[in-house]
Write an enzyme that holds these catalytic residues in place. Structure first.
Site, PDB file in Angstrom:
ATOM      1  CG  HIS A 232      -8.806 -91.042  19.084  1.00  0.00           C
ATOM      2  ND1 HIS A 232      -9.913 -91.845  19.150  1.00  0.00           N
ATOM      3  CD2 HIS A 232      -7.900 -91.579  19.934  1.00  0.00           C
ATOM      4  CE1 HIS A 232      -9.694 -92.829  20.009  1.00  0.00           C
ATOM      5  NE2 HIS A 232      -8.477 -92.689  20.496  1.00  0.00           N
TER       6      HIS A 232
ATOM      7  CB  CYS B  74      -7.312 -95.423  18.824  1.00  0.00           C
ATOM      8  SG  CYS B  74      -6.243 -95.495  20.280  1.00  0.00           S
TER       9      CYS B  74
ATOM     10  CD  GLU C 199     -12.171 -90.200  16.703  1.00  0.00           C
ATOM     11  OE1 GLU C 199     -12.103 -90.826  17.786  1.00  0.00           O
ATOM     12  OE2 GLU C 199     -11.390 -90.405  15.760  1.00  0.00           O
TER      13      GLU C 199
END
Length: 171
Positions: free
Chosen positions: A152, A61, A154
């Site tokens: 994202h 991002c 994660e």
């Protein structure tokens, strides 16, 4: 995610921290704030040199924005690590943030993508491979040991993207 995969990590806040690293992840957040921090702490030029040495770098991002050669909406300075053009906050405001699934070359299944005020990759330069797309635009790209995601990974339970990064830097 890296800890879940058994990888030892260190938080990089100074050029000395970066010296001992094999690879670097530039996280999400607010790219102009991160850019200011990188310049104030002397990390801006150190990361550029880190990339020139061929070290693995992964930007998610805001990290992808920092890595782009050309940044728009508004224009801002960047590390210029990847020859690509990104438009900041292109999917809309915070209220437009959402979870989507996109086609990926990393696995046979669609890839879960968490977009939070995400950028769009408008253009990629020579040698940049698109590994995943969303709405016809690159969402995950790679050139050599450099990886950038407009989402994202994660924030999901799927470790596919991080496993790819680890394999990529081990090669």
């Amino acid at each position: 995610m890296l800890k879940r995969l058994g990888v030892k990590t260190v938080e990089v806040r100074t050029t000395a921290d970066l010296t001992g690293c094999d690879a670097l992840i530039l996280p999400g957040g607010e790219s102009s704030t991160q850019l200011q921090f990188l310049k104030e702490e002397g990390l801006f030029d150190s990361i550029k040199q880190f990339a020139k040495r061929g070290a693995g770098i992964f930007g998610t991002c805001a990290g992808a924005i920092l890595m782009a050669k050309d940044v728009r909406n508004p224009a801002q300075d960047s590390l210029g690590i990847l020859d690509m053009t990104v438009t900041r906050n292109a999917y809309g405001r915070q209220l437009a943030s959402d979870i989507f699934f996109g086609e990926s070359k990393l696995s046979g299944a669609p890839l879960e993508m968490v977009f939070i005020r995400a950028p769009i990759i408008e253009r990629t330069g020579p040698g940049i491979k698109t590994l995943a797309e969303f709405e016809g635009k690159p969402a995950l790209v790679q050139k050599g040991k450099v990886l950038a995601a407009t989402f994202h990974p994660e924030l999901t339970t799927d470790s596919t993207v991080h496993e790819h990064f680890l394999k990529m830097i081990a090669a």
